[in-house]
Design an enzyme around this catalytic site. Sequence first.
Site, PDB file in Angstrom:
ATOM      1  N   HIS B 135       0.869  -1.182   0.000  1.00 51.92           N
ATOM      2  CA  HIS B 135       0.000   0.000   0.000  1.00 51.92           C
ATOM      3  C   HIS B 135       0.910   1.237   0.000  1.00 51.92           C
ATOM      4  CE1 HIS B 135      -2.836   2.888   1.897  1.00 51.92           C
ATOM      5  NE2 HIS B 135      -3.801   2.086   1.512  1.00 51.92           N
ATOM      6  N   ASP B 213       3.099  -4.599   8.080  1.00 51.24           N
ATOM      7  CA  ASP B 213       1.923  -3.741   7.941  1.00 51.24           C
ATOM      8  C   ASP B 213       0.700  -4.646   8.104  1.00 51.24           C
ATOM      9  OD1 ASP B 213      -0.251  -2.271   7.154  1.00 51.24           O
ATOM     10  OD2 ASP B 213       0.569  -1.679   5.206  1.00 51.24           O
ATOM     11  N   GLN B 216      -4.591  -4.769   7.347  1.00 53.91           N
ATOM     12  CA  GLN B 216      -5.674  -5.614   6.823  1.00 53.91           C
ATOM     13  C   GLN B 216      -5.830  -6.923   7.586  1.00 53.91           C
ATOM     14  OE1 GLN B 216      -7.871  -4.781   4.647  1.00 53.91           O
ATOM     15  NE2 GLN B 216      -6.950  -2.879   3.928  1.00 53.91           N
ATOM     16  N   LYS B 239     -10.059  -0.310  11.000  1.00 52.72           N
ATOM     17  CA  LYS B 239     -10.230  -1.458  10.124  1.00 52.72           C
ATOM     18  C   LYS B 239     -10.610  -2.715  10.906  1.00 52.72           C
ATOM     19  CE  LYS B 239      -7.068   0.128   6.496  1.00 52.72           C
ATOM     20  NZ  LYS B 239      -7.937   0.633   5.435  1.00 52.72           N
ATOM     21  N   CYS B 377      -4.904   2.638  -3.485  1.00 51.61           N
ATOM     22  CA  CYS B 377      -3.621   3.084  -2.922  1.00 51.61           C
ATOM     23  C   CYS B 377      -2.531   2.057  -3.215  1.00 51.61           C
ATOM     24  CB  CYS B 377      -3.712   3.340  -1.421  1.00 51.61           C
ATOM     25  SG  CYS B 377      -4.826   4.687  -1.019  1.00 51.61           S
TER      26      CYS B 377
END
Lengths: 148, 420
Positions: B135, B213, B216, B239, B377
């Site tokens: 991303h 990261d 998600q 999220k 993104c």
Amino acid sequence: MFDDLDDLYQQVILDHSRSPRNFGVLPGANGRAQGRNPLCGDNVTVFVKMDGDRIDDIRFEGTGCAIAKASASVMTAALKGKTRPEARVLFDHFHEMIKTGQARGEDLGKLSVFAGVHKFPSRVKCAMLCWHALAAALSGRNEPVTTE
Amino acid sequence: MTAKMTTPIAPERAPDWRALRKDFPILSLQVRGRPLIYLDNAATTQKPRAVLDALRDFYEQRNANVHRGVHELSNRATAAYEGARETAARFVNARQTGEIVFTRGATESINLVANTWGARRLQAGDVILLTEMEHHSNIVPWQLLAARTGARLAFLPVTGPEGLLDLSRLDEWLTSEVKLLAFTHVSNTLGTVNPASQLCSMARRKGIVTLVDAAQSTGHRPLDVQEIGCDFLAASGHKMCGPTGIGFLYGRMERLAEMPPWHGGGDMIESVDYHTSTWKQPPHKFEAGTPNIAGAAALAAALEYLDRLGRPAIAAHDAALAAHALEKMSGLGGLRILGPASGRAGVVSFLMDGIHAHDVVTMADHAGVALRGGHHCNQPLMKKLGIESTARASFYFYNTFEEVDRLVEVLREIRRYFSR
């Protein structure tokens, strides 16, 4: 299911998006500019071949949604043979129509199929992308313009 | 012995997904006269009443500033905020509570690491290794850092039609110049789930610091920073049912301890003179100014809510919805689906022949289905794949199989409408 979308996706718009007119690089162009919509990654490059103040020929290429493609296609068809000041007036009239749904003047002709876009604020940029590129190409600024 | 081979949760123990939809006030909305079908969960998730109540409860019962008052309300606010840190630490199985730094979200967490650890440890000639599926939030902070330090970026390739990382030559990529490996746990565009433990253990063996990261993945599947073995992990509250503007950075304590502060201000200092100051210990050293106290309290409520449902069950439901979507959408024809054929997270990006993603999304919206259209993104990955944009459906535990069926029906109608 999509009856309320008929104002946006008029038959003329779908036709132009499927078979865009004046699509491709214009050999001998003496003005060009790229428009980008950073939101979706869409881009359109407008090429003009000016004969003095008159648009002798105009084409576009790029990728975009049905609205962006059809808008560029109808725009190029409408502008061929127009002068720079006439193009500027059309820009203003088209812009106003896209924002308000009301067409000022009677010069818009086929361009008025985009009047329904004003009901879809998120799609106004799609219809305007090619016009911003045109304005940059006519002004001789060859750097990319964005919708943001 | 066979128990270990089955899915992580026995079906009879899975929550009643349909029943818990009533916990989410927004899910009963009508959009354009049709029941909302919210399939944009990779962008942000909806909030259960427990989280909304926690926000309100904080402002009605506990609102005061933290770490500085002697009065009762300040004590309550501090307890809520530091309690939330403990909850977050448990949620990712950190070794100690102090390894959790509250931030605005995953993006700020990554920027924090780039501006502190990165600025101190990296120099010209060093390599920051990312992947081709990152991303923008896990690319741009490193570009800025590279410009400041003279380090350069390299990208682990994504290969094949399924969009998996090519790990066959990982060993060659992990050269002695590589100082940091930063990668996404779950791709927000492809739905690929990367083997985080494997990547981190290989990097660690070579003394390379790792950042995951987890924007998600954090609220979507079981996640244990000790098992993954990462140095840093970035998470966003919104999220995973929490409010916007709150998230956290997990940092292994030995890393946090070697990092300089980044934002200066109140609450992060030990003592201040006109010309010099000294800092608190981590994590407070990295939290200047009044933090998002109510957000942290509500984030804790979200994490507790998720753990009542059980993350193995959530992951299984996400995966089942994605598998159902893949099967039904393949039956439509004229549709290209990105990402792995199996083992994917609840993310399905697709292209419809001859119909641009923005047109798909506008039309789906008019049928009450919220999708995302665009580059997500993920511009460099899109360029590599030779596409400008996709439409994307992304699921969470409150989505139902009927909603997926409705999506497929809507896509069929879009095709019909566009070929008129």
